[in-house]
Each structure stands twice: as C-alpha cells, then as structure tokens.
Scaffold this active site. Structure first.
Site, PDB file in Angstrom:
ATOM      1  N   LYS A  98       0.860  -1.191   0.000  1.00  0.00           N
ATOM      2  CA  LYS A  98       0.000   0.000   0.000  1.00  0.00           C
ATOM      3  C   LYS A  98       0.898   1.243   0.000  1.00  0.00           C
ATOM      4  O   LYS A  98       1.871   1.308   0.744  1.00  0.00           O
ATOM      5  CB  LYS A  98      -0.891  -0.033   1.242  1.00  0.00           C
ATOM      6  CG  LYS A  98      -2.159   0.759   1.131  1.00  0.00           C
ATOM      7  CD  LYS A  98      -3.207   0.257   2.105  1.00  0.00           C
ATOM      8  CE  LYS A  98      -4.458   1.082   2.039  1.00  0.00           C
ATOM      9  NZ  LYS A  98      -5.588   0.455   2.730  1.00  0.00           N
TER      10      LYS A  98
ATOM     11  N   GLU B  34     -19.490  -5.495   9.645  1.00  0.00           N
ATOM     12  CA  GLU B  34     -20.393  -4.752  10.534  1.00  0.00           C
ATOM     13  C   GLU B  34     -21.496  -5.640  11.095  1.00  0.00           C
ATOM     14  O   GLU B  34     -21.940  -5.452  12.228  1.00  0.00           O
ATOM     15  CB  GLU B  34     -20.994  -3.556   9.785  1.00  0.00           C
ATOM     16  CG  GLU B  34     -20.010  -2.417   9.508  1.00  0.00           C
ATOM     17  CD  GLU B  34     -19.100  -2.655   8.317  1.00  0.00           C
ATOM     18  OE1 GLU B  34     -19.285  -3.674   7.612  1.00  0.00           O
ATOM     19  OE2 GLU B  34     -18.191  -1.832   8.088  1.00  0.00           O
TER      20      GLU B  34
ATOM     21  N   ARG C  99     -25.571  -1.950   6.789  1.00  0.00           N
ATOM     22  CA  ARG C  99     -25.246  -3.362   6.642  1.00  0.00           C
ATOM     23  C   ARG C  99     -25.782  -4.197   7.802  1.00  0.00           C
ATOM     24  O   ARG C  99     -26.122  -5.349   7.635  1.00  0.00           O
ATOM     25  CB  ARG C  99     -23.714  -3.521   6.697  1.00  0.00           C
ATOM     26  CG  ARG C  99     -23.012  -3.355   5.409  1.00  0.00           C
ATOM     27  CD  ARG C  99     -23.113  -4.636   4.616  1.00  0.00           C
ATOM     28  NE  ARG C  99     -22.723  -4.418   3.241  1.00  0.00           N
ATOM     29  CZ  ARG C  99     -21.512  -4.555   2.792  1.00  0.00           C
ATOM     30  NH1 ARG C  99     -20.559  -4.929   3.594  1.00  0.00           N
ATOM     31  NH2 ARG C  99     -21.238  -4.349   1.535  1.00  0.00           N
TER      32      ARG C  99
END
Ligand code: TPP
Ligand code: DXP
Ligand code: MG
Length: 639
Positions: free
Chosen positions: A282, A367, A395
């Site tokens: 990243k 979640e 969600r």
C-alpha cells in the site's frame, strides 16, 4: 506525462511494448500524487495497484469483460487507463470525477458502490447471466485482503467455487492492510500463502525447463516433468482456498507487470473460477505513504507533494471528542469494551486500544458480525461500544434489530460521519441512520450538537441497560459549544422566542444553522424558539408537551426525511392528540452526487437563509389560514 496522456483507452495500452510499461507506471504514480495532493483522496490504495491495474487492462478486454473493483476506492488507475486522466483535476469535486467507479462516467465502470466486500457477488451475478445467455466471457473481481474479511465475500465464494464452468477471475490485492494491518484468520491464511515459493519461481522453473528441453531421451522426460511440476505449482488449489475447490495462482509480485500479466493470462485461459493472489504494498513508490504505519495514507486530505506534509483544516474533529471521552469512560467502567470493523483509527478507537488493548476487538470489515458479537458480549456482562461510520450501519440493520434490540442488550453504537459527508458521494452520506433506527423498538438515539453534549450523550448511553443506544455525529470539526438556557427532560432550550409562534426543533449538527435561521426570522418579525431534543428517539414527552404550546413546529435534520425526526415527532403528536402542524426539513430520499457538504446541503435548501425563508412562508400561510378562519367565524356569526 507524454505516455499516459497519449493513451486513449485500453486498446492503446495493449499496443504498448512491454519495455514502456515501467515508464507508464511511473507516470501514473506521479499523476496520482500530484492530483490527490490538490484534492485529497485514496492515495495509498491506488499507489499500490498501479502495475496490477495495467496488467488487468492488458489481459482483459474491458468493458466487454467486466472488471469489478471491490469498494472502488482503488479505481483511480483504472480511470486513468480508461480515458479519464485529464478529469483528475476535479477529482471528488462537485461536477468532477467521482472518487469511485461511476456508471455515469464510463462504460468501463460496471459497478459503483463503495461499501466493501460486494465485488464477488456482483461478479457471480454477472457470470451467471453471461452463462445463461451462452456467453463465455470472463468476469474479473479485484478485492483487497481487507474486503476479503467481509462475510459477503465468503457467501459469494461459496457460489463461485461451486460453478467450475463459470469463468470468474478473482484478483486478491493483498497488501496486508485494511487501514491498519488486516487481522484475523483469513489474513493469517493469506500471510501464510504469501510466504510460499511464488508464481515467479514456478514460472522461472517452466522457462528454464523449456530452454533445456532437448528433442528426445530421458532429458526430455525430465524437462517435461519439470514443466508439469512448474505449471502445477502455478495453478493448483492450495491452503485456504483448497476446500472450496478454487484454483489458485500465486503468490504473484503485484508490482511486476510482466509476471502479473502472465498470471492473469493463465487465469483467464483456465475458463473457470480462479484466484490470483497478488502481493502488493500500500502506498508503493511514494515514501510518505509507504512508510506510514497508521494507514499507509489510505485516505488523505490535501498535502504538499514534495514533503508529504498535510495541509490540515484547523479545528478539533468530532471523532477526537468521542475518542477522549471513551477513554475516560473506559477508566471508570471496566465492563466497557470497543469494537471496530477494521477502522480503529478513523473511528477514534485507537486511544482506547492503546490504553485498554484487551478490551478492543477489530472484527474485520464485518459490521453485521460486529453487532451480533456485541450482543454476545453484552449477554455475558460487557457493555460494548461499536464505532462505525453511519453509512456502514446499514449493513447491520437486521443484527441491530433482531440480535441486539429484540434481546434488549445494552450495546452502544457510535455513528461517525452521520449526515452529509460530501466528497465521497452517494454511498458515504450517513443519511439513512435516523430513518432505519426509527423502526427499531426500544432504541435510544442521541444527536449531540457539540462536544459537551457528545460527551454527555456517551455517558448517558453506556448507562442504558435495557437495549441499544446510538449516538450520531457528523464528519468534520466541532462547532463551539452551545450552552442551553434551560433543560426540560432531555430537551435543551437554546433560544426563546417572545411568543408561542414557531418551535424550531434543531437536530444535532443543525443547531448552529437553526439558531442563525431563527435570528433571520426574528428580523422579519417572526418569533422562533429553538430547542435541541438531544435524544431524538424515543420522542420525549417533554418535546411533545413543548410542541403543543406552539402554532407551528419546524424540524431540521441532517438525514433522510422519510422516517426522520420530523416524521417521528408528527407521529408522536398524533398519537397523543396534540394538534399542531409539523413541517420537516431534511434530506429528500435521493442519492447525492459528490460535492462538499456545504454544497449538498445548499442544494437541498438546508442553509440558514432557506430555513428562515421556509419558516416565514409557513408562518404566513398559517396566519392567512387563521385570519380566514377568524373571518369565516365572524361572517358566520353576523349572518
Ligand atoms: C461495508 C464497509 N465497511 C467499511 C468500509 C470502509 N473501508 C473502506 S476501504 C477499507 C479497507 C479496505 O481494505 P482492502 O480491501 O484491503 O483495500 P486496500 O485499501 O488495502 O487496497 C475500509 C474498512 C467500507 N468501504 N465498507
Ligand atoms: C473507501 C472508504 O469507505 C473510506 O476510505 C472512506 O472513504 C473514508 O472516509 P473519510 O475520509 O471520511 O474517513
Ligand atoms: Mg488491503
């Protein structure tokens, strides 16, 4: 950037000789840094997938062969390679380029939602449809190691793996991080795979064997055997994907275009479901991002590209106020534990984690699981605080409703980024929470207006022991504290009008705007009393009683109007036979394009001028109506 700008689309990219590709990659990185420095955006994820995306567009024939990016925050390179490089000047600006794939922008963008872990389901559906239509084109899903921790990804894998004749290529972009390092069993298994002798080794083995291959004899047998073994290593079920029957290619160095291309071609030619495991870094190629330990510049604001120094907005973020108070609460309450869905730092839990490491759980981008596991923790005597962005609570609605509320479990959900967030566009506006929470029996919902009421709400929330409590606050910096003139039950009276003309119910972050609107209305001779209900659910008796004292009630909220505070207050008044008109100002149920928060609010009439004007209009109408009614009564009496 002559090379990048000369590309009209993926066809031109495919025509480039391989030796030019590293130059192109360097130009793309430069363009990413220069452009995101001016607008902010998801720099780290995009720097990490430059080569991977180049290889994808050289191997697959987008848009005919769909490439679906999970979450979509890493699609900048894809945008640059599909003819949108010039549009980066206005990335995430109103009317400019979206920070996510956008179907309105390009036929190359099949999917545009930016809630994580959906790509495999989209790909599965696309592949099923193509199969029914007798079309054998491959479908590609690019999913990060973080998004792979989400339950939906595994529900989809369960289907994808079972259909060996549907060509779904899953590229796992494994940089080892979500924001922070990805943790959990899936991440551990990926890490183990990462350490295996990689695809490059196997490829080398094949190449060497091919060079050595003579025409006849045992040497030929050995060479062919080596080729076979190499190929087997390259394309064989392994590790965690084995039980699912998935083919696995990797690990591949995701920053080596040639090797990436080769792996993708092999996966493409396989004709069934296959995983390409690309290992990337990243922030690759930009030192400030690559070396950042917190989140590798997952999402950055404006910065100086030379030094990497951020050009910060001044002010104290709402998140910091929550973060500080939670640590204080944690000191006093050993039963308070915190849960994050892979967003420890952005949701403000890092300080709590540092202080109480054994009382924080990072559940991955999950979640739903976060809420139900919070219910479990509560059942066993803890008081969990689940910190998520408002939009991601969607969600976990069923889990909050059935697993927490039905079981009356004391779980506190803290919603950051509630209301309009702006630059991230439609999927990130936290405008649904009040609507969906309004149907949850027994839920307590607070919308603090400033730091003092946020701290207070958190303390009140963790004291609630008979069901879920939720606190919502917006993105950005805190306004100055607004002291109350008086408190009635949970309701704070912030401004007293001289008469019983208009009651303005200001919800959370809308308080400063409402106070300003009340001043404007006063200039036009309209008396407005402003109250902050603080706890918007359940609707308090005190608010109902207050409302009954006025001629007109106007509510102002930073959320969808359907099922919002205006609606629930109207319902509560009706239930108690209190006859007063309620006018609700809030967000219409629409998906708002990206733009600044201020611009989006202005578009829907949530400015102090607009609110004052609406109050004046409604007030005048009521006046006309009551004048007419008086006149009619007088007329009636005279006849
Ligand atoms: C349902 C949902 N929860 C949380 C997020 C916030 N979020 C965006 S990207 C991200 C991390 C993604 O990690 P990964 O998939 O590995 O991609 P990377 O940024 O590392 O390339 C998270 C948690 C989200 N977009 N969707
Ligand atoms: C892709 C995603 O969901 C997050 O990265 C989000 O864009 C971050 O938003 P903030 O910048 O408001 O933290
Ligand atoms: Mg990742």
């Amino acid at each position: 950037m002559p090379l990048l700008r000369s590309l009209r689309g993926p066809e031109d990219l495919r025509a480039l000789p391989p030796e030019q590709l590293p130059v192109l990659a360097a130009e793309i990185r430069d363009a990413l840094v220069t452009s995101v420095a001016k607008t902010g955006g998801h720099l780290g994820p995009n720097l990490g997938c430059v080569e991977l995306t180049i290889a994808l567009h050289r191997v697959f024939d987008s848009p005919r062969e769909p490439i679906v990016f999970d979450t979509g925050h890493q699609s900048y390179v894809h945008k640059m390679l599909t003819g949108r490089v010039e549009d980066f000047q206005r990335l995430r600006q109103r009317g400019g380029l979206s920070g996510y794939p956008s179907r309105a922008e390009s036929e190359h963008d099949w999917v545009e939602n930016s809630h994580a872990s959906t790509s495999l389901s989209y790909a599965d559906g696309l592949a099923k449809a193509f199969a029914i239509r007798g079309d054998s084109r491959p479908v590609v899903a690019v999913i990060g190691d973080g998004a792979l921790t989400g339950g939906m990804a595994w529900e989809a894998l369960n289907n994808i793996a079972a259909a060996q004749d549907r060509p779904v290529v899953i590229v796992v972009n494994d940089n080892g991080r979500s924001y922070s390092p990805t943790i959990g069993g899936v991440a551990d298994a990926l890490a183990t795979l990462r350490l295996r002798p990689g695809y490059e080794n196997a490829l080398l083995q094949v190449r060497q064997a091919l060079h050595r291959a003579p025409v006849v004899g045992t040497a030929l047998y050995d060479a062919l055997h080596a080729i076979k073994k190499g190929l087997k290593d390259v394309l064989s079920p392994q590790g965690m994907f084995e039980d699912l029957g998935m083919k696995y290619v990797g690990p591949v160095d995701g920053h080596d275009i040639e090797v990436m291309e080769s792996a993708l071609r092999r996966a493409r030619s396989f004709g069934g479901p296959v995983i390409v495991h690309a290992v990337t870094t990243k922030g690759f190629g930009y030192a400030p991002a690559e070396t950042d330990q917190i989140d590798a510049w997952h999402a950055t604001g404006i910065f100086d590209p030379d030094s990497g120094a951020s050009v910060r907005k001044t002010g104290r973020p709402w998140t910091d106020a929550f973060s500080d108070e939670l640590v204080r609460v944690g000191t006093e309450r050993p039963d308070v534990v915190a849960i994050t869905a892979a967003m420890l730092h952005p949701t403000g839990l890092a300080a709590f984690a540092e202080r109480f490491p054994e009382r924080v759980f990072d559940v991955g981008i999950a979640e739903q699981h976060a809420l139900t596991s919070a219910a479990g923790l509560a059942m066993a005597g803890m008081h969990p605080v689940v910190a998520v962005y408002s939009t991601f609570l969607n969600r976990a609605f069923d889990q909050l409703l059935m697993d927490v509320a039905l079981h009356r479990q004391p779980v506190t959900v803290v919603l950051d980024r509630a209301g309009v967030t702006g630059e991230d566009g439609a999927s990130h506006n936290g405008m649904w929470d009040m609507s969906i929470l309004s149907v949850v029996p027994g839920v307590h919902l607070a919308a603090p207006r400033d730091e003092a009421t946020l701290r207070e709400a958190l303390r009140e929330a963790v004291a609630i022991s008979d069901g879920p409590s939720v606190i919502r606050f917006p993105k950005g910096v805190l306004p100055p504290d607004v002291p109350a003139l008086e408190r009635r039950g949970p309701v704070d009276v912030l401004r007293r009008g001289g008469t019983d003309d208009v009651l303005l119910v200001a919800v959370g972050s809308m308080v400063p705007l409402c106070l300003a609107a009340a001043e404007r209305a006063a200039d036009q001779g309209i008396d407005v009393t402003v109250v902050d209900p603080r706890w918007v659910l359940p609707v308090s008796e005190e608010l109902v009683a207050l409302a009954g004292d006025f001629r007109l009630v106007v509510t102002v909220e930073d959320g969808g109007r359907a099922g919002g505070v205006g609606t629930t207050l109207s319902q509560a008044l009706q239930d108690r036979d209190v006859d007063v008109p309620v006018r609700a100002l809030g967000l219409p149920q629409q998906f708002f394009d990206h733009g600044s928060r201020g611009q989006v609010l202005a578009d829907v009439g949530l400015t102090e001028q607009d609110v004052a004007r609406r109050i004046a209009e409604w007030s005048a109408k009521l006046g006309e109506r009551s004048d007419t009614a008086v006149a009619e009564r007088v007329d009636g009496a005279q006849q």
